[in-house]
Design an enzyme around this catalytic site. Structure first.
Site, PDB file in Angstrom:
ATOM      1  N   LYS A   1      37.260  57.832  52.700  1.00  0.00           N
ATOM      2  CA  LYS A   1      36.924  58.964  51.832  1.00  0.00           C
ATOM      3  C   LYS A   1      36.106  59.956  52.636  1.00  0.00           C
ATOM      4  O   LYS A   1      35.114  59.579  53.268  1.00  0.00           O
ATOM      5  CB  LYS A   1      36.079  58.449  50.668  1.00  0.00           C
ATOM      6  CG  LYS A   1      36.497  58.912  49.313  1.00  0.00           C
ATOM      7  CD  LYS A   1      35.559  58.323  48.276  1.00  0.00           C
ATOM      8  CE  LYS A   1      35.989  58.695  46.903  1.00  0.00           C
ATOM      9  NZ  LYS A   1      34.994  58.283  45.904  1.00  0.00           N
TER      10      LYS A   1
HETATM   11  C1  E4P Z   1      35.492  59.409  42.688  1.00  0.00           C
HETATM   12  O1  E4P Z   1      36.057  58.870  43.611  1.00  0.00           O
HETATM   13  C2  E4P Z   1      34.041  59.404  42.465  1.00  0.00           C
HETATM   14  O2  E4P Z   1      33.533  58.164  42.885  1.00  0.00           O
HETATM   15  C3  E4P Z   1      33.648  59.530  41.017  1.00  0.00           C
HETATM   16  O3  E4P Z   1      34.760  59.651  40.174  1.00  0.00           O
HETATM   17  C4  E4P Z   1      32.540  60.473  40.745  1.00  0.00           C
HETATM   18  O4  E4P Z   1      32.249  60.477  39.377  1.00  0.00           O
HETATM   19  P1  E4P Z   1      30.909  61.058  38.765  1.00  0.00           P
HETATM   20  O5  E4P Z   1      31.016  62.535  38.705  1.00  0.00           O
HETATM   21  O6  E4P Z   1      30.831  60.458  37.394  1.00  0.00           O
HETATM   22  O7  E4P Z   1      29.776  60.621  39.667  1.00  0.00           O
END
Ligand code: E4P
Length: 215
Positions: free
Chosen positions: A83
């Site tokens: 990522k």
């Molecule tokens: C995606 O890969 C992220 O980990 C996640 O969906 C972020 O979500 P949040 O905005 O609730 O922190």
């Protein structure tokens, strides 16, 4: 649509995996920190539970270091994807990593233009954060429609992961937009199963079944 769970909690991952609906897992540094562990240890543990893509975030700011970190993360398990947060260095790192066959999930996507550039650089996944757009008074769902539309127009293979999901309606929006994947928190997955009419129906069937039993 594939369903990923958005957590680094092993018990939650085990539980949802046991339902037979889980295709993969996304983590991020905040989710890992919440579990009091580190990314390498945790994704190795997750890979023993789930047979599907698992995102591990690389945190180096410079593209050359991102590439090194990405290579190291990808060696942990064949299902690990790297990522990277959307920025110029991440585009450069994506180009190198994807050319080596290492999957990149470009995260923190907030516009279709960012998604287009990530796809062109070779990202396997883009993660638009819809809940965080809703948080600032925008329609997160519109972003999903736009990205899926752009990718369809040009037949990009890059898969869209609807991320930052805050409700079962977000999951419906992702499915209607044609997202390839939704990464969903544990509590939302529980809510997706529940329906008051189902509970009412089960209670009625049980009480009627009791009446049919021989005294
Ligand atoms: C995606 O890969 C992220 O980990 C996640 O969906 C972020 O979500 P949040 O905005 O609730 O922190």
């Amino acid at each position: 649509m594939k369903i990923f769970i958005d957590t680094a909690n092993l018990e939650m991952i085990k539980e949802i995996n046991s339902w037979g609906i889980l295709d993969g897992v996304t983590t991020n540094p905040s989710l890992i920190a919440k579990e009091g562990t580190d990314v390498r240890t945790r994704v190795k543990e997750i890979a023993k539970i789930v047979d599907g893509p698992i995102s591990a975030e690389a945190m180096s700011p410079k593209w050359e270091d991102m590439v090194e970190e990405g290579r190291e993360l990808s060696k942990i398990h064949k299902n690990i994807n790297v990522k990277l947060p959307m920025c110029i260095d991440s585009l450069k790192a994506t180009k190198v990593l994807s050319s080596e066959g290492i999957d990149v999930n470009m995260t923190l996507i907030f516009s279709p233009q960012q998604a287009l550039m990530a796809a062109k650089a070779g990202a396997k996944y883009v993660s638009p954060f819809i809940g965080r757009l809703d948080d600032i008074g925008m329609y997160g769902t519109d972003l999903l429609d736009q990205i899926c539309g752009v990718f369809d127009n040009y037949s990009y293979d890059t898969e869209v992961i609807a991320a930052s999901i805050r409700s079962p309606v977000h999951v419906l929006d992702a499915a209607l937009a044609g997202c390839d994947i939704a990464t969903i928190p544990y509590d939302i997955l529980l809510k997706m199963v529940a329906h008051p009419k189902t509970d009412e129906g089960i209670a009625k069937f049980i009480s009627d079944y009791e009446k049919t039993k021989k005294k």
